[in-house]
Design a protein around this motif. Structure first.
Motif, PDB file in Angstrom:
ATOM      1  N   THR A 140       0.797  -1.193  -0.031  1.00  0.00           N
ATOM      2  CA  THR A 140       0.057   0.227   0.027  1.00  0.00           C
ATOM      3  C   THR A 140       0.847   1.296   0.037  1.00  0.00           C
ATOM      4  O   THR A 140       1.840   1.476   0.759  1.00  0.00           O
ATOM      5  N   GLY A 141       0.566   2.275  -0.552  1.00  0.00           N
ATOM      6  CA  GLY A 141       1.186   3.578  -0.670  1.00  0.00           C
ATOM      7  C   GLY A 141       2.404   3.606  -1.900  1.00  0.00           C
ATOM      8  O   GLY A 141       2.782   4.792  -2.040  1.00  0.00           O
ATOM      9  N   LYS A 142       2.654   2.573  -2.297  1.00  0.00           N
ATOM     10  CA  LYS A 142       3.783   2.928  -3.492  1.00  0.00           C
ATOM     11  C   LYS A 142       3.234   3.042  -4.712  1.00  0.00           C
ATOM     12  O   LYS A 142       1.691   3.218  -5.022  1.00  0.00           O
ATOM     13  N   ALA A 143       3.750   3.183  -5.763  1.00  0.00           N
ATOM     14  CA  ALA A 143       3.344   3.636  -7.301  1.00  0.00           C
ATOM     15  C   ALA A 143       4.171   2.979  -8.512  1.00  0.00           C
ATOM     16  O   ALA A 143       5.278   2.771  -8.238  1.00  0.00           O
ATOM     17  N   LYS A 144       3.566   2.325  -9.311  1.00  0.00           N
ATOM     18  CA  LYS A 144       4.234   1.926 -10.549  1.00  0.00           C
ATOM     19  C   LYS A 144       3.456   2.644 -11.651  1.00  0.00           C
ATOM     20  O   LYS A 144       2.366   3.132 -11.903  1.00  0.00           O
ATOM     21  N   ILE A 145       4.407   2.544 -12.821  1.00  0.00           N
ATOM     22  CA  ILE A 145       3.978   3.216 -13.975  1.00  0.00           C
ATOM     23  C   ILE A 145       3.807   2.379 -15.204  1.00  0.00           C
ATOM     24  O   ILE A 145       4.718   1.461 -15.165  1.00  0.00           O
ATOM     25  N   THR A 146       2.862   2.457 -16.095  1.00  0.00           N
ATOM     26  CA  THR A 146       2.742   1.726 -17.342  1.00  0.00           C
ATOM     27  C   THR A 146       2.398   2.594 -18.172  1.00  0.00           C
ATOM     28  O   THR A 146       1.855   3.778 -17.940  1.00  0.00           O
ATOM     29  N   LEU A 147       2.318   2.150 -19.669  1.00  0.00           N
ATOM     30  CA  LEU A 147       1.611   2.939 -20.713  1.00  0.00           C
ATOM     31  C   LEU A 147       0.272   3.040 -20.508  1.00  0.00           C
ATOM     32  O   LEU A 147      -0.408   2.045 -19.677  1.00  0.00           O
ATOM     33  N   ALA A 148      -0.542   3.807 -21.361  1.00  0.00           N
ATOM     34  CA  ALA A 148      -1.969   3.649 -21.181  1.00  0.00           C
ATOM     35  C   ALA A 148      -2.794   2.982 -22.305  1.00  0.00           C
ATOM     36  O   ALA A 148      -3.908   3.041 -22.272  1.00  0.00           O
ATOM     37  N   TYR A 149      -1.819   2.586 -23.222  1.00  0.00           N
ATOM     38  CA  TYR A 149      -2.246   1.798 -24.275  1.00  0.00           C
ATOM     39  C   TYR A 149      -3.629   2.862 -24.845  1.00  0.00           C
ATOM     40  O   TYR A 149      -3.042   3.391 -25.538  1.00  0.00           O
ATOM     41  N   ASN A 150      -4.821   2.160 -25.153  1.00  0.00           N
ATOM     42  CA  ASN A 150      -5.924   2.719 -25.992  1.00  0.00           C
ATOM     43  C   ASN A 150      -6.415   3.985 -25.218  1.00  0.00           C
ATOM     44  O   ASN A 150      -7.499   4.561 -25.895  1.00  0.00           O
ATOM     45  N   LEU A 151      -6.038   4.210 -23.959  1.00  0.00           N
ATOM     46  CA  LEU A 151      -6.587   5.407 -23.326  1.00  0.00           C
ATOM     47  C   LEU A 151      -6.178   6.887 -23.938  1.00  0.00           C
ATOM     48  O   LEU A 151      -4.910   6.776 -24.469  1.00  0.00           O
ATOM     49  N   PRO A 152      -6.710   7.977 -23.677  1.00  0.00           N
ATOM     50  CA  PRO A 152      -6.305   9.215 -24.242  1.00  0.00           C
ATOM     51  C   PRO A 152      -4.879   9.616 -23.606  1.00  0.00           C
ATOM     52  O   PRO A 152      -4.228  10.423 -24.258  1.00  0.00           O
ATOM     53  N   SER A 153      -4.525   9.282 -22.478  1.00  0.00           N
ATOM     54  CA  SER A 153      -3.827   9.524 -21.848  1.00  0.00           C
ATOM     55  C   SER A 153      -2.429   8.921 -22.081  1.00  0.00           C
ATOM     56  O   SER A 153      -2.768   7.564 -22.680  1.00  0.00           O
ATOM     57  N   CYS A 154      -1.111   9.350 -21.794  1.00  0.00           N
ATOM     58  CA  CYS A 154      -0.015   8.455 -22.171  1.00  0.00           C
ATOM     59  C   CYS A 154       0.248   7.283 -21.065  1.00  0.00           C
ATOM     60  O   CYS A 154       0.704   6.380 -21.579  1.00  0.00           O
ATOM     61  N   TYR A 155       0.508   7.609 -19.880  1.00  0.00           N
ATOM     62  CA  TYR A 155       0.702   6.579 -19.084  1.00  0.00           C
ATOM     63  C   TYR A 155      -0.540   6.721 -17.892  1.00  0.00           C
ATOM     64  O   TYR A 155      -1.275   7.400 -17.544  1.00  0.00           O
ATOM     65  N   VAL A 156      -0.214   5.294 -17.036  1.00  0.00           N
ATOM     66  CA  VAL A 156      -1.296   5.025 -16.042  1.00  0.00           C
ATOM     67  C   VAL A 156      -0.077   4.933 -14.904  1.00  0.00           C
ATOM     68  O   VAL A 156       0.643   4.216 -15.123  1.00  0.00           O
ATOM     69  N   ILE A 157      -0.339   5.519 -13.848  1.00  0.00           N
ATOM     70  CA  ILE A 157       0.278   5.448 -12.442  1.00  0.00           C
ATOM     71  C   ILE A 157      -0.586   4.562 -11.452  1.00  0.00           C
ATOM     72  O   ILE A 157      -1.596   5.042 -11.252  1.00  0.00           O
ATOM     73  N   HIS A 158      -0.050   3.420 -11.159  1.00  0.00           N
ATOM     74  CA  HIS A 158      -0.867   2.494 -10.392  1.00  0.00           C
ATOM     75  C   HIS A 158      -0.477   2.777  -8.761  1.00  0.00           C
ATOM     76  O   HIS A 158       0.584   2.478  -8.582  1.00  0.00           O
TER      77      HIS A 158
END
Ligand code: AR6
Length: 254
Positions: A140-158
């Motif tokens: 809990t409380g950490k963060a990871k990053i990936t591409l956003a694939y088909n979403l309009p944004s570039c990345y997703v931070i999880h």
């Protein structure tokens, strides 16, 4: 192929892959059935043709929902009531769970389900690889990053928010960590615009008034400490009550 033909192709592929009968979904519209099937499917590769058709179908769905973007040149936090999967920013933040492969509940209305559905199955596959390499559940409380694939944004931070337990499990500190670590990861990746949901205040039951206070304070502090790093920080809020609570907190800092 038109949209219905694409959806029919994808549904038939998934039904065969999952050994399920079409009759289970009788009477539903095609996208609802497609969404349920991708939600329950474990991460594993698909054919090149599936991916091509899925990408075309999701691009069309995302266009239909309407892509939203904001200009902000005064470095202030802004708020918007709406669906985060419509937003065109450098990165959107996902309120994930500790398995970090998206929501497996078919058609569930959480943000994790929406983000994985509209990004496409590449996102679950990528998260699975990251988690396999990590070898433990996401703390809990950490963060990871990936591409956003088909979403309009570039990345997703999880990021995984804390489950509210009356404040007995360091939930306040852990929620602050979600925002701090997401901002830090974004900054380290050169991300200039970022959109947050109200982490933990849905399924995880964190009281929204307290969550908004922690969220806005943590992000505002980060912006003060790193004044030139972001052009836009935004909260995307899904209902009027949550929006007004965050509005009150943002009003206090300006
Ligand atoms: N756009 C913006 N906000 C949304 C959207 C959306 N499309 N959908 C929901 N919200 P929740 P949590 C709001 O429950 O409390 C998942 O199953 C929602 O109204 O999505 O951190 C995960 O896999 C609420 O205000 O996240 C975890 O198991 C806020 O987003 C668990 O839920 C957060 O609600 C995480 O629970």
């Amino acid at each position: 192929m038109n949209q219905n033909e694409r959806l029919n192709y994808l549904i038939n592929y998934l039904l065969e892959d999952l050994h399920l009968d079409k009759d289970l979904f009788f009477g539903e519209d095609l996208f609802t059935t497609y969404r349920k099937l991708v939600n329950i499917r474990e991460a594993k590769p698909v054919s090149k043709k599936f991916l091509e058709i899925q990408d075309e179908m999701l691009q069309e769905e995302n266009r239909k929902k309407g892509i939203v973007s904001f200009e902000n040149d005064n470095n202030k936090i802004i708020l918007w009531k709406g669906d985060i999967t419509r937003l065109k920013v450098d990165a959107i933040v996902n309120a994930a769970n500790n398995q970090m492969e998206g929501c497996f509940v078919p058609g569930h209305h959480c943000i994790d389900n929406a983000i994985h559905t509209y990004a496409g199955i590449q996102l679950r596959e990528k998260c699975h690889q990251i988690m396999k390499q990590q070898g433990i559940l996401e703390p809990t409380g950490k963060a990871k990053i990936t591409l956003a694939y088909n979403l309009p944004s570039c990345y997703v931070i999880h990021t995984v928010g804390p489950i509210w337990n009356g404040g007995r499990d360091r939930e306040e500190e852990l929620l602050a960590n979600c925002y701090f670590n997401s901002m830090k990861l974004a900054m380290d990746n050169g991300i200039r615009s970022i959109a947050f949901p109200s982490i933990s205040t849905g399924i995880y039951s964190f009281p929204v008034e307290l969550a908004a206070k922690i969220a806005v304070h943590t992000v505002n502090r980060f912006l003060q400490d790193n004044p030139d790093c972001f052009d836009l920080v935004e909260w995307v809020l899904f209902d009027t009550h949550t929006e007004s609570v965050y509005e009150d907190e943002v009003d206090k800092i300006y």
